[in-house]
Design an enzyme around this catalytic site. Structure first.
Site, PDB file in Angstrom:
ATOM      1  N   GLU A 205      34.539  95.773  67.730  1.00 44.12           N
ATOM      2  CA  GLU A 205      33.297  95.304  68.055  1.00 44.12           C
ATOM      3  C   GLU A 205      33.181  95.397  69.671  1.00 44.12           C
ATOM      4  O   GLU A 205      32.106  95.311  70.223  1.00 44.12           O
ATOM      5  CB  GLU A 205      32.896  94.196  67.284  1.00 44.12           C
ATOM      6  CG  GLU A 205      32.584  94.518  65.765  1.00 44.12           C
ATOM      7  CD  GLU A 205      31.238  95.402  65.633  1.00 44.12           C
ATOM      8  OE1 GLU A 205      30.636  95.420  66.576  1.00 44.12           O
ATOM      9  OE2 GLU A 205      31.296  95.532  64.519  1.00 44.12           O
TER      10      GLU A 205
ATOM     11  N   SER B 250      41.923  53.069  20.105  1.00 46.29           N
ATOM     12  CA  SER B 250      43.000  51.945  20.098  1.00 46.29           C
ATOM     13  C   SER B 250      43.558  51.912  21.596  1.00 46.29           C
ATOM     14  O   SER B 250      44.657  51.175  21.710  1.00 46.29           O
ATOM     15  CB  SER B 250      44.121  52.327  19.153  1.00 46.29           C
ATOM     16  OG  SER B 250      43.687  52.043  17.983  1.00 46.29           O
TER      17      SER B 250
END
Length: 806
Positions: free
Chosen positions: A100, A360
């Site tokens: 680019e 429990s």
């Protein structure tokens, strides 16, 4: 008129200011001043222009401790756009600049030569074949959300590019571009593209992968994985050759890169911790990168364990399960699986943070609290007999009673009746306060509201809080010696899952713990003795190599199955059940959750056990049968280590001196035999109700010999005791059958001598007799009644009761 004079004065000011100079020199200085003012004005105007910025919504990203992506949400605008990353990986940076903007680090934001070259090539081609925009200009254009590409707009982009270059560094501009460039479809930014197309982070991309992604922002709508693969490959290969010509890669790397295939279509984002992602979103962390403490390898392996067990559980229509692994030292979550994956059966629910009935699982906390306060010793006998407390009648999970059981054994076997009796002795209010002090945030109702059911599942807790409490206990015990018999005030707090939350601070030491080290030690020792699940064949060998203290829990109606285990390094917490709350037969902590927990421990490194807290222990004689401190009558007794607080417990109440005849066959008293003829012997004697069940399970237990005729004193206790109902003047509810007919109430009594016959009378009417097992079904009318029991020796037991639902 005044304004005109002021204007003339202002015009004359430069002349007066430089009046001491000659005319030419004065003119030169005026020009410099005007130029400086103009420059200053331009600079002020230029820097008053806002820098281009991006305010687009971003994904919420969950990372493992090593940076591996665990899960990510889609952004609010339905785009995969990750929060900005700080650095662009070197390979991709080389690729994007080569494709680019080769002169990115040389130009000030615009490149006149590139613009002129692009214009010339476009004129020659008669169409736009090349753009002259720099990466800076493209970044500006992205921030302006697709403005039209007119000449005027190009001018604006050029100005804003110069402004951007003046405000931040080149590396920051490159990072801004890579974070916001389109990569095809709804993928925005390099990080999202790397995961969507290659299933890995941008740092791990190969040269071929980086090159393929670098060509996408140029035409993302036309060329991306799954669309125009030939064009995508042509562009990628051309870029790779440019990299070779530029010396970025060698010939071998080029040849290998050209052979790499292109991705065929976007991949799904990883979903290794979807419920942790949901939790982060609910905690207001939208659009952030959250680095967690999760171990990615362990998380994946734990997920495989859950998948294996899911087939077994789903056969019983159990559709949900959760796994949490906590590092004891840091209190950080290493595995976080909030539920089984999928959309059906409530699998979106994070069970780790959802309050569920405890069953429990709280019993070890009560046991440790009683030890901590010197109310019991580890092996103190606790009654395990039919119990009725008002309208509350607790039952053991498995039918039957032991009569009496050591407290530690009651914990390892998870017996309900001993737990209820211990809670009644300790106090509901105190236990409620202890649970809150330990860090159970969901215990929000009043103690009276919970009642005695608090210990059997009447409360709700989260896997998160429970794991945090057990980890806090482990830390206290683990560092007791190194902290010189003191405790870190900050040990009990909820676990953490974000690495930024963890700080390695100096411990705040004190001498007044919530639970002392000895109590925790004996609690963990009791938890080590739990019988392993039947499915774990050969668990004894596993236990010998890896010590694990663990506890299971099953809520009322078989709705929740818990298993939590620990060693000095890790806490593993597992829940199984249905998120909808539907109960299932045989859904228990032992059968559903414990096998998963042990498989997770199999993934963890082996650990040694805790060092014994010698400074918090005392070596004293203990009655072998009762587990109490030995009295003068205890025989046998043995020296045993107990918590120091245990010195406050009472001596054994069950051993007493018994006087016998010379043949040792009958008890006697001084009313029928002289003291010189008596033989005295220490005898272990339990109360009748406890003895009734205890002697059947303990062959060593010797019943008291009968009284010699004429020797029984008046003060001898009645050998009969009512088992049901247990309370005085109870109200009896007699149930009805499906056809509406009333059934019978079963009354039960225990006698010290099971060979004695008992005669039953209701309101002075003879009802029958029993021997050995003293139970009788009666169907009394509504109202008050008197039940009278007479044994063949002449002992009488009388009880008044009322029937209220006839």
């Amino acid at each position: 008129m005044k304004n005109k004079r002021a204007l003339n004065k202002a015009k004359a000011f430069p002349n007066k200011m430089f009046s001491f100079l000659d005319k030419n020199r004065r003119k030169e200085m005026q020009n410099i001043l005007i130029a400086a003012g103009a420059t200053l004005f331009v600079l002020i105007f230029f820097f008053s222009i806002p820098k281009p910025e991006f305010d687009d919504p971003t994904c919420t990203v969950i990372l493992a401790e090593d940076g591996t992506l665990l899960s990510a949400s889609i952004a609010a605008d339905e785009q995969y756009r990750f929060p900005p990353a700080g650095r662009v990986p070197e390979k991709f940076a080389r690729c994007i600049l080569a494709f680019e903007d080769r002169h990115f680090y040389q130009h000030p934001g615009i490149n006149p030569f590139s613009i002129l070259r692009a214009a010339w090539n476009n004129i020659k081609a008669g169409r736009i074949v090349e753009g002259g925009s720099t990466i800076t200009m493209q970044t500006v254009r992205l921030s302006r959300k697709g403005k039209s590409r007119t000449f005027g707009e190009k001018i604006v982009e050029a100005v804003l590019s110069l402004r951007l270059e003046a405000g931040i560094s080149k590396d920051e501009i490159l990072s801004m571009y890579c974070n916001n460039a389109p990569f095809g479809g709804n993928v925005v930014g390099l990080d999202a593209a790397a995961w969507r197309y290659y299933g890995r982070s941008a740092d791990e991309l190969s040269w071929a992968e980086a090159a393929a992604l670098a060509v996408l922002p140029n035409s993302p709508a036309l060329v991306f994985p799954g669309r125009n693969p030939a064009e995508l490959q042509r562009k990628r290969d051309r870029l790779l050759k440019h990299l070779y010509y530029d010396g970025a890669i060698d010939s071998m790397s080029l040849q290998l890169a050209l052979l790499e295939p292109l991705p065929s279509e976007p991949l799904r984002m990883p979903r290794q911790a979807p419920h942790l992602l949901t939790r982060a979103l609910t905690e207001g962390l939208q659009g952030e990168i959250i680095k967690t403490s999760v171990d990615p390898v362990l998380q994946e392996l734990a997920g495989e364990v859950l998948k294996r067990h899911y087939s077994r559980l789903s056969g019983n229509q159990i559709h949900n399960a959760a796994i949490l692994v906590i590092d004891v030292e840091t209190n950080l979550a290493r595995v976080y699986i909030g539920n089984t994956t999928g959309e059906r059966f409530g699998k979106h629910v994070d069970v780790i943070t959802s309050p569920r009935s405890t069953g429990s699982i709280l019993k070890p906390f009560l046991y440790a609290s009683l030890l901590h306060e010197g109310r019991i010793l580890p092996r103190t006998l606790v009654p395990d007999i039919p119990t009725q407390l008002g309208s509350y009648t607790p039952k053991n999970f498995h039918a039957g009673y032991d009569g009496a059981v050591h407290a530690s054994r009651a914990i390892s076997r998870s017996l309900n009746i001993p737990a209820v009796r211990l809670l009644m002795d300790y106090g509901i209010e105190k236990f409620h306060f202890s649970l809150r002090s330990l860090g159970l945030t969901t215990i929000t109702r009043s103690p009276d509201n919970y009642g005695l059911s608090l210990i059997l599942g009447g409360a709700e807790a989260t896997l998160w809080d429970l794991a945090g409490v057990y980890a806090g206990m482990a830390r206290d015990l683990k560092h007791f010696v190194s902290n010189i018999a003191r405790y870190n005030r900050n040990n009990y707090h909820a676990p953490l899952y974000k690495l930024e939350q963890y700080e390695e601070n100096e411990p705040v030491l004190h001498q007044y713990p919530v639970l002392d080290a000895a109590s925790i030690w004996f609690c963990f020792e009791a938890m080590k003795e739990v019988a392993r699940p039947d499915e774990l064949a050969g668990w004894q060998y596993f236990s010998s190599s890896r010590s694990v203290a663990w506890k299971t829990g099953t809520s009322f109606g078989h709705r929740d199955a818990w298993a939590i285990g620990l060693n000095p390094d890790y806490v593993v917490a597992v829940w199984a059940g249905n998120a909808s709350g539907e109960g299932r037969p045989n859904l228990t902590g032992v059968s559903a959750a414990a096998p998963i927990m042990f498989d997770i421990f199999g993934l963890l490194p082996a650990s040694s056990w805790f060092e014994k807290p010698w400074d918090d222990l005392e070596h004293v004689p203990i009655c072998s049968h009762s587990g109490h401190r030995a009295s003068v009558w205890c025989n046998p007794a043995e020296l045993t280590w107990i918590p120091r607080k245990g010195l406050e417990t009472e001596p054994c109440p069950y051993h007493r001196l018994v006087h016998l005849n010379p043949e040792l066959t009958h008890r006697v008293s001084d009313e029928c035999m002289s003291i010189s003829e008596m033989q005295s012997e220490s005898w272990f004697v339990l109360p009748p109700a406890m003895e009734w069940y205890y002697k059947r399970r303990n062959p060593f237990y010797r019943e008291l010999p009968p009284w010699l005729e004429g020797c029984r004193p008046d003060y001898e206790n009645n050998p009969m005791v009512m088992l049901y109902p247990r309370v005085s003047n109870p109200e009896i509810y007699i149930p009805r059958d499906l056809d509406g007919e009333t059934t019978e109430a079963v009354f039960e009594v225990a006698h010290r001598n099971d060979q004695v016959t008992i005669f039953w009378h209701l309101n002075d009417r003879y009802m029958g007799q029993t021997k050995n097992f003293h139970k009788m079904a009666l169907n009394p009318a509504m109202g008050g009644h008197t039940l009278t029991l007479v044994d063949e020796i002449g002992n009488v037991l009388e009880m008044n009761f009322s029937v209220v639902n006839r």
